[in-house]
Design an enzyme around this catalytic site. Structure first.
Site, mmCIF file in Angstrom:
data_model
loop_
_atom_site.group_PDB
_atom_site.id
_atom_site.type_symbol
_atom_site.label_atom_id
_atom_site.label_comp_id
_atom_site.label_asym_id
_atom_site.label_seq_id
_atom_site.Cartn_x
_atom_site.Cartn_y
_atom_site.Cartn_z
ATOM 1 N N SER A 200 0.811 -1.176 0.098
ATOM 2 C CA SER A 200 0.020 -0.144 -0.011
ATOM 3 C C SER A 200 0.761 1.072 0.103
ATOM 4 O O SER A 200 1.701 1.370 -0.747
ATOM 5 C CB SER A 200 -1.150 -0.075 1.175
ATOM 6 O OG SER A 200 -2.070 1.074 1.124
ATOM 7 N N HIS A 201 0.730 2.051 1.181
ATOM 8 C CA HIS A 201 1.524 3.496 1.118
ATOM 9 C C HIS A 201 2.637 3.257 1.628
ATOM 10 O O HIS A 201 3.190 4.277 1.495
ATOM 11 C CB HIS A 201 0.436 4.428 1.949
ATOM 12 C CG HIS A 201 0.342 3.780 3.359
ATOM 13 N ND1 HIS A 201 -0.211 2.621 3.464
ATOM 14 C CD2 HIS A 201 1.006 4.115 4.569
ATOM 15 C CE1 HIS A 201 -0.201 2.366 4.896
ATOM 16 N NE2 HIS A 201 0.443 3.285 5.363
ATOM 17 N N ASP B 213 -2.419 6.561 -3.394
ATOM 18 C CA ASP B 213 -1.301 5.895 -2.776
ATOM 19 C C ASP B 213 -0.734 5.004 -3.492
ATOM 20 O O ASP B 213 -0.800 4.708 -4.842
ATOM 21 C CB ASP B 213 -1.530 5.339 -1.405
ATOM 22 C CG ASP B 213 -2.527 4.249 -1.371
ATOM 23 O OD1 ASP B 213 -3.186 4.219 -2.332
ATOM 24 O OD2 ASP B 213 -2.441 3.480 -0.808
ATOM 25 N N ASP C 213 -0.940 1.446 -3.771
ATOM 26 C CA ASP C 213 -1.630 0.665 -4.510
ATOM 27 C C ASP C 213 -3.203 1.222 -4.889
ATOM 28 O O ASP C 213 -4.106 0.348 -5.569
ATOM 29 C CB ASP C 213 -2.238 -0.766 -3.759
ATOM 30 C CG ASP C 213 -2.923 -0.505 -2.331
ATOM 31 O OD1 ASP C 213 -2.502 0.975 -2.077
ATOM 32 O OD2 ASP C 213 -3.408 -1.163 -1.880
ATOM 33 N N ASP D 242 -5.650 2.603 -3.356
ATOM 34 C CA ASP D 242 -7.029 2.703 -2.506
ATOM 35 C C ASP D 242 -7.303 3.865 -1.612
ATOM 36 O O ASP D 242 -8.154 4.145 -1.165
ATOM 37 C CB ASP D 242 -7.229 1.478 -1.834
ATOM 38 C CG ASP D 242 -6.021 1.082 -0.847
ATOM 39 O OD1 ASP D 242 -4.930 1.952 -0.603
ATOM 40 O OD2 ASP D 242 -5.955 0.142 -0.229
ATOM 41 N N ARG D 243 -5.925 4.602 -1.472
ATOM 42 C CA ARG D 243 -6.381 5.930 -0.504
ATOM 43 C C ARG D 243 -6.428 7.068 -1.669
ATOM 44 O O ARG D 243 -6.208 6.996 -2.720
ATOM 45 C CB ARG D 243 -5.310 6.219 0.147
ATOM 46 C CG ARG D 243 -4.865 5.051 1.271
ATOM 47 C CD ARG D 243 -3.689 5.207 2.117
ATOM 48 N NE ARG D 243 -3.543 4.270 3.314
ATOM 49 C CZ ARG D 243 -3.038 4.550 4.490
ATOM 50 N NH1 ARG D 243 -2.531 5.662 5.001
ATOM 51 N NH2 ARG D 243 -3.038 3.474 5.248
ATOM 52 N N LYS E 264 -11.649 0.191 -0.451
ATOM 53 C CA LYS E 264 -11.459 1.580 -0.739
ATOM 54 C C LYS E 264 -10.934 1.780 -2.165
ATOM 55 O O LYS E 264 -10.272 1.379 -2.688
ATOM 56 C CB LYS E 264 -11.020 2.147 0.504
ATOM 57 C CG LYS E 264 -9.383 1.975 0.575
ATOM 58 C CD LYS E 264 -9.049 2.790 1.975
ATOM 59 C CE LYS E 264 -7.228 2.458 2.305
ATOM 60 N NZ LYS E 264 -7.135 1.155 2.983
HETATM 61 C C1 G16 Z 1 -4.941 -0.325 5.532
HETATM 62 C C2 G16 Z 1 -6.460 -0.903 5.590
HETATM 63 C C3 G16 Z 1 -7.197 0.201 6.507
HETATM 64 C C4 G16 Z 1 -6.507 0.868 7.752
HETATM 65 C C5 G16 Z 1 -5.122 1.341 7.350
HETATM 66 C C6 G16 Z 1 -4.229 1.894 8.626
HETATM 67 O O1 G16 Z 1 -4.826 0.808 4.628
HETATM 68 O O2 G16 Z 1 -6.865 -0.985 4.662
HETATM 69 O O3 G16 Z 1 -8.322 -0.200 6.652
HETATM 70 O O4 G16 Z 1 -7.411 2.026 8.110
HETATM 71 O O5 G16 Z 1 -4.419 0.258 6.723
HETATM 72 O O6 G16 Z 1 -4.270 0.878 9.575
HETATM 73 P P1 G16 Z 1 -3.536 0.894 10.697
HETATM 74 O O7 G16 Z 1 -3.737 2.096 11.496
HETATM 75 O O8 G16 Z 1 -3.559 -0.317 11.167
HETATM 76 O O9 G16 Z 1 -1.875 1.031 10.268
HETATM 77 P P2 G16 Z 1 -3.955 0.572 3.314
HETATM 78 O O10 G16 Z 1 -4.192 1.750 2.557
HETATM 79 O O11 G16 Z 1 -2.287 0.631 3.981
HETATM 80 O O12 G16 Z 1 -4.263 -0.712 2.609
#
Ligand code: G16
Length: 548
Positions: free
Chosen positions: A118-119, A282, A284, A286-287, A381
C-alpha cells in the site's frame, strides 16, 4: 499422468513464525519476502485455507513495486499447481487494489491475490506485502486470515509448477501446467465501472469550462488509471496527472498521500497558482487526498460530504442505504446519517470489516480516517473513485471545494480532528502504554481533565451485525461529556517496531468558531491524550513523527 501434472513439484519447507496478516494482509521488509520459501509458504497457506477453488479463476496483480514481477511469477505457478483453472493477471503485473476488486467481481472469480504494501515505501530496502481477497472482491475476513496464519505455523511443503516465466507484458492467453493464464488490460474493467457511476459528460464539460486539477499518482499504481480516465475520458489538460508512471521504487518517494508526503500538493493548493483541485492516491490506489484551492479536506470530512452529496452522482441517485466508518474516524458522518435517517455503523480499523455490511445492503458508502473512502461498487476503498465523486459533486453543485466544505460545516457543525502517529517506537514501550491504558480504563469515567470530564472509557469491541463474529481489543476510547474523544491504538500495517496512533476529535457546532487552526482547536485534548497514556514515558518521544 499428463505432462502438466508431472510438472508439479512438492517442495519441502519449514514454517516462518511471523506470517500473521495485519490490518491489511502480510507486510514485511522486501528482504524478508525475498528469503527462500518465505513468499511461497504464505501463498500455500492461503490456498490451504480455501476450499472449492479447483478449476476456478484467481485474479493476480500488484502495485508495481520492487519484487512485484518475481512474486507474481511464483503466485501464478503455485496457483496452477494447487488446481486453479484460470489465472487472470493485470498486464505488467499491475492491478490497483480497487481494480483487482472490480475484476474479481466482474469475472466472478473465486478470489484474488494482491501484491502490495500500500502506502509503505517500495524497493529492496523498503516494504513488500501480499493479501488475499475473497469472491466479493474484498479483503479476506479475520476467519480466513487467522486460518492462513494457522497453516503458516505448521506448513511442511508447498506445490509449484515447474515452468518458464510468463510474459506479463503481452495481452492474451498462455498455459502454465493445466491452468490457463490470461494477461488482461488492468484499466478497462475499472474504467467502465467508473463510467456507470459518475456523470462523465458533466465533469468533462466542467473541464472544458476551465476547471483545473493536479492529480499526483506518486509514481505508483494509479498513473495508468488516472491518465486514461482524467486526461483521456474526461479531458483534463495534459499534465494534470503528475508522476503517472508506476516505478518499482516509486521514484524514491513515500507513496502516502498525506500532508507530510504530499506536502507539495498542499503548498500548491494554498498558493496563488492553485488549481481548483489537488488530489493524490497511494501505492496501490486505494487511498485518496483531496485539497481544494485554499481548503484541505480531512478524510473524515470527505466521507461525511460524500455521504451527504452522493445522490448527485448517477450511480447513487436513488440515495444511499447507510454509512459505515472505522471507529477512530471522526463522527462527522454520523451527523449526515442522522439527517438522512439512514444507518451508521462503527467498525474496527480495516476495510475487511465493511464487506459484510456492503454485501448485506446495509451500507452504500464507507470510509476511514486513514484516507480511505469507497462504496458498494467494489469491496475495497478506492482512491480514484473518491476523486471522481468529488469531481461529480463539484460539477453538479458548481461551487468550489472550499464553499462546499464551509457549507457542510455550517449545516452539520465541524468535527475538528487530527491523528498523531509515533512511528517505529519500541514494541515493549508501545505494549506497556496500551497495557497501562487498559489498566486505567475502569477508573477513568467521571475524572476531570481541565474543563473536560470523562464520560466513558473502554476497549472497543465489534460484533458484526451480519455474521455475529466478535472482534475485541480494537482501540482504547476515552469519551468526554462534551462529545470530544481520544482514541489510542497500535497500527497493524507497520513493518518496523510499533506505531502508536492517537486520534483526537472535538465537535464545534458554532460556525463563528470554524476557523481555528486544527492543532490549536485540539490543544487541550492533545495535552490530555499525552497525560492519560503517559506517551513520553512509554515512547521516549516528545512529539509525534507524523500529524495528519
Ligand atoms: C490499511 C487498511 C485500512 C486501515 C489502514 C491503517 O490501509 O486497509 O483499513 O485503516 O491500513 O491501518 P493501521 O492504522 O492499522 O496502520 P492501506 O491503505 O495501508 O491498505
Amino acid at each position: 499422468m499428463t505432462l502438466a501434472l508431472a510438472e508439479i513439484r512438492t517442495i519441502a519447507t519449514t514454517p516462518f513464525p511471523d506470517q500473521r496478516p495485519g490490518t491489511s494482509g502480510l507486510r514485511k521488509k522486501t528482504k524478508v519476502f525475498q528469503q527462500p520459501h518465505y513468499l511461497a509458504n504464505f501463498v500455500q497457506s492461503i490456498f490451504s485455507s480455501l476450499d472449492g477453488f479447483e478449476g476456478k479463476t484467481l485474479v493476480v496483480g500488484g502495485d508495481g513495486r520492487f519484487f512485484n514481477r518475481e512474486a507474481i511469477q511464483i503466485v501464478i505457478r503455485m496457483a496452477a499447481a494447487n488446481g486453479f483453472g484460470e489465472i487472470l493477471v493485470g498486464r505488467g503485473g499491475i492491478l490497483s487494489t480497487p481494480a483487482a476488486s472490480a475484476l474479481i467481481r466482474a469475472e466472478k472469480a473465486f478470489g484474488g491475490i494482491v501484491l502490495s504494501a500500500s502506502h509503505n515505501p517500495g524497493g529492496p530496502d523498503a516494504d513488500f506485502g501480499i493479501k488475499y481477497n475473497i469472491s466479493n472482491g474484498g479483503p479476506a475476513p479475520e476467519k480466513i486470515t487467522e486460518a492462513i496464519f494457522a497453516h503458516s505455523k505448521t506448513i511442511e511443503s508447498y506445490r509449484i509448477v515447474e515452468a518458464p516465466d510468463v510474459d506479463l507484458d503481452a495481452l492474451g492467453e498462455t498455459r502454465v501446467g493445466e491452468a490457463k493464464v490470461r494477461i488482461v488490460d488492468p484499466v478497462a474493467v475499472y474504467q467502465s465501472l467508473m463510467e456507470t457511476l459518475f456523470d462523465f459528460p458533466a465533469i468533462a464539460q466542467m473541464f472544458r469550462d476551465g476547471f483545473t486539477m493536479k492529480f499526483d499518482a506518486m509514481s505508483a499504481v494509479t498513473g495508468p488509471y488516472a491518465k486514461a480516465i482524467l486526461e483521456g475520458s474526461l479531458g483534463a489538460a495534459p499534465g494534470s496527472v503528475l508522476n503517472g508512471e508506476p516505478l518499482p521504487d516509486f521514484g524514491h518517494h513515500h507513496p502516502d498521500p498525506n500532508l507530510v508526503h504530499a506536502r507539495h500538493l498542499y503548498d500548491l493548493a494554498m498558493s496563488d497558482a492553485a488549481p481548483d483541485l489537488c488530489a493524490a492516491s497511494d501505492g496501490d490506489g486505494d487511498r485518496n487526498l483531496v485539497i481544494g484551492r485554499g481548503q484541505f479536506v480531512t478524510p473524515s470530512d470527505s466521507l461525511a460530504i460524500i455521504a451527504a452529496n452522493a445522490h448527485l452522482a448517477p450511480g447513487y441517485k436513488g440515495g444511499i442505504a447507510g454509512v459505515a466508518r472505522s471507529m477512530p474516524t471522526s463522527r462527522a458522518a454520523d451527523r449526515v446519517a442522522e439527517k438522512l435517517k439512514i444507518g451508521l455503523y462503527e467498525t474496527p480499523t480495516g476495510w475487511k470489516f465493511f464487506g459484510n455490511l456492503l454485501d448485506a445492503g446495509k451500507v452504500t458508502i464507507c470510509g476511514e480516517e486513514s484516507a480511505g473512502a469507497g462504496s458498494n461498487h467494489v469491496r475495497e476503498k478506492d482512491g480514484l473513485w473518491a476523486i471522481l465523486m468529488w469531481l461529480n459533486i463539484l460539477a453538479a453543485r458548481k461551487q468550489s471545494v472550499k464553499d462546499i466544505v464551509r457549507a457542510h460545516w455550517a449545516a452539520f457543525g465541524r468535527n475538528y480532528y487530527s491523528r498523531h502517529d509515533y512511528e517505529e517506537i519500541a514494541s515493549e514501550g508501545a505494549d506497556a502504554l496500551i497495557d497501562g491504558l487498559r489498566a486505567k480504563l475502569p477508573g477513568l469515567a467521571g475524572k476531570n481533565f481541565g474543563a473536560l470530564t470523562v464520560e466513558a472509557a473502554d476497549d472497543f469491541a465489534y460484533a458484526d451485525p451480519v455474521d455475529g463474529s466478535v472482534s475485541k481489543n480494537q482501540g482504547i476510547r476515552v469519551l468526554f461529556a462534551d462529545g470530544s474523544r481520544i482514541v489510542y491504538r497500535l497500527s497493524g500495517t507497520g513493518t518496523a517496531g510499533a506505531t502508536l496512533r492517537v486520534y483526537i476529535e472535538r465537535f464545534e457546532p458554532d460556525p463563528a468558531k470554524h476557523d481555528i487552526e486544527t492543532q490549536a482547536a485540539l490543544a487541550d485534548l492533545i495535552a490530555i491524550a499525552g497525560e492519560i497514556a503517559e506517551i513520553r514515558r512509554h515512547t521516549g518521544r516528545d512529539t509525534p513523527s507524523v500529524i495528519t
